[in-house]
Write a protein that holds these residues in place. Structure first.
Motif, mmCIF file in Angstrom:
data_model
loop_
_atom_site.group_PDB
_atom_site.id
_atom_site.type_symbol
_atom_site.label_atom_id
_atom_site.label_comp_id
_atom_site.label_asym_id
_atom_site.label_seq_id
_atom_site.Cartn_x
_atom_site.Cartn_y
_atom_site.Cartn_z
ATOM 1 N N ALA A 47 31.398 3.498 0.256
ATOM 2 C CA ALA A 47 32.540 2.713 -0.240
ATOM 3 C C ALA A 47 33.884 3.293 0.172
ATOM 4 O O ALA A 47 34.927 2.673 -0.058
ATOM 5 C CB ALA A 47 32.489 2.638 -1.762
ATOM 6 N N LEU A 48 33.884 4.471 0.776
ATOM 7 C CA LEU A 48 35.148 5.141 1.102
ATOM 8 C C LEU A 48 36.043 4.325 2.031
ATOM 9 O O LEU A 48 37.245 4.199 1.773
ATOM 10 C CB LEU A 48 34.856 6.516 1.697
ATOM 11 N N PRO A 49 35.534 3.739 3.149
ATOM 12 C CA PRO A 49 36.430 2.936 4.012
ATOM 13 C C PRO A 49 37.102 1.789 3.254
ATOM 14 O O PRO A 49 38.287 1.521 3.430
ATOM 15 C CB PRO A 49 35.494 2.424 5.107
ATOM 16 N N ALA A 67 41.817 -0.553 0.572
ATOM 17 C CA ALA A 67 42.448 -1.086 -0.634
ATOM 18 C C ALA A 67 43.666 -0.270 -1.036
ATOM 19 O O ALA A 67 44.693 -0.817 -1.466
ATOM 20 C CB ALA A 67 41.433 -1.125 -1.772
ATOM 21 N N PHE A 68 43.551 1.057 -0.891
ATOM 22 C CA PHE A 68 44.676 1.924 -1.229
ATOM 23 C C PHE A 68 45.876 1.643 -0.326
ATOM 24 O O PHE A 68 47.011 1.538 -0.792
ATOM 25 C CB PHE A 68 44.249 3.385 -1.100
ATOM 26 N N ARG A 69 45.568 1.486 0.971
ATOM 27 C CA ARG A 69 46.660 1.198 1.915
ATOM 28 C C ARG A 69 47.288 -0.173 1.625
ATOM 29 O O ARG A 69 48.511 -0.341 1.702
ATOM 30 C CB ARG A 69 46.144 1.255 3.342
#
Length: 390
Positions: A67-69, A74-76
């Motif tokens: 799920a990291l990518p 989403a953070f960006r």
């Protein structure tokens, strides 16, 4: 308190398990020919729990890695959203501060980030208009029109404001009509409407809108009075050459508005010039009965119309309440001159001079002296009038 309860519960459970395990002699047998494995049931339980915990942590770790990518994306995206929201806020702040260049830059950034694009386009248009960059302003207004579901009313108001500021009053009227058809009759639109109507010479609309704004307390009485006064005067000027129409118009003006000093003064001059001196004298008389004004009292003596004897009687009644008003005394002198009451005229004019010397009183006395063939006295008053003029 709750934490202490759970801590005690865990210790009690651990103690219970330890006691149970101490008296538990059971074992587990695993057979895989030719191998056989004997293991304590207590150890099997501990190993099972440990294996489950290990598998659980490994599964969570793999899930987080996969799920990291998406989390990074989403953070960006959230960061970009925050920056675009901040750009829109900064654009609004810079616009209010009058820093139009920076307001335009921040609004452009918000528009490109698709953050409330309609609002951002209007902010950029206002900044461009303030900097007199009309081509760029029109381009931003066109972009704002592409988002009319978001900012239609705001766009029409903005275009109306720009049109009034640039003296394109027909365009302003068109935008304001579109707002009215949409049921938007708020105070800001009414204020623009009254400016537009006045510029286009639509004095009936000016009068209606000024009264409406005053009734909604959007205008104070002091703000509404000049608009109402000008609307009435311009309407009277439009009726010049139609004396009966002027009379009808004057009589249908509400009494509180007819008591306006400036309106009575200018309207009386218009009525007098149109041959309605009697109505002009009546208007001045009504105003003076309600509230004394020396300037109107002087104008009363320059109106031509009505019965002079009645007007003299009216002025003398005022004189009992205002015995040292030099302008009223001057008016009485003029009226008596017109009625050829030479002695009374001289008395009133000299009384006016005794209160306060004036060029007008000296000139009237000079004319009276000429009527009586007293040329030396007439010359003396002419010289006194000239000295006061100088």
């Amino acid at each position: 308190m709750r934490a202490l309860f759970w801590l005690l519960s865990i210790f009690a459970l651990a103690a219970g398990l330890a006691i149970v395990a101490r008296y538990n002699d059971a074992y587990a047998l695993f057979v895989w020919p030719p191998w056989r494995l004997h293991i304590s049931l207590n150890l099997l339980a501990i190993l099972s729990v440990g294996l489950f915990a290990l598998l659980y942590m490994a599964t969570r770790l793999v899930a987080r890695a996969l799920a990291l990518p998406g989390a990074v994306a989403a953070f960006r995206a959230q960061q970009r959203k925050q920056r675009s929201i901040q750009a829109l806020r900064d654009a609004q702040r810079f616009l209010v501060e009058g820093r139009y260049g920076r307001a335009h830059a921040q609004a452009d950034a918000a528009y490109r980030a698709n953050e409330s694009p309609g609002l951002a386009a209007l902010i950029a248009a206002r900044a461009s208009h303030a900097m007199r960059e009309h081509v760029r302003c029109e381009e931003w207004l066109r972009r704002a029109a592409e988002h009319d579901r978001e900012v239609r009313v705001a766009r029409l108001m903005t275009e109306a404001e720009f049109a009034v500021a640039d003296r394109r009053f027909d365009v302003a009227a068109e935008r304001l009509d579109a707002l009215r058809q949409g049921g938007h009759r708020h105070i800001a639109a009414l204020r623009l409407s009254v400016q537009t109507a006045a510029a286009r010479g639509m004095w009936g609309d000016v009068l209606r809108l000024a009264r409406q704004l005053a009734s909604h307390r959007a205008f104070t009485a002091e703000q509404a009075a000049p608009l109402v006064r000008r609307a009435h005067l311009e309407s009277l000027r439009e009726l010049e050459g139609n004396p009966e129409g002027m009379v009808r118009y004057w009589r249908q003006i509400p009494k509180p508005e007819r008591n306006d000093r400036g309106l009575v003064r200018d309207a009386a001059l218009l009525l007098n010039a149109s041959g309605q001196g009697e109505l002009a004298a009546e208007a001045i008389g009504d105003a003076l009965d309600d509230n004394w004004d020396s300037a109107l009292a002087e104008l009363y003596g320059r109106i031509e119309g009505g019965t002079l004897i009645e007007r003299i009687g009216q002025a003398e009644r005022w004189l009992r309440a205002q015995p040292r008003d030099e302008r009223l005394l001057l008016t009485l002198g003029r009226l008596c001159l017109q009625q050829q009451l030479w002695g009374k005229a001289q008395s009133y004019l000299e009384a006016s001079l005794s209160v306060a010397p004036s060029r007008a009183a000296h000139l009237e006395l000079a004319r009276l002296a000429e009527q009586l063939d007293r040329n030396e006295l007439a010359l003396k008053h002419f010289r006194s009038a000239a000295e006061l003029t100088g």
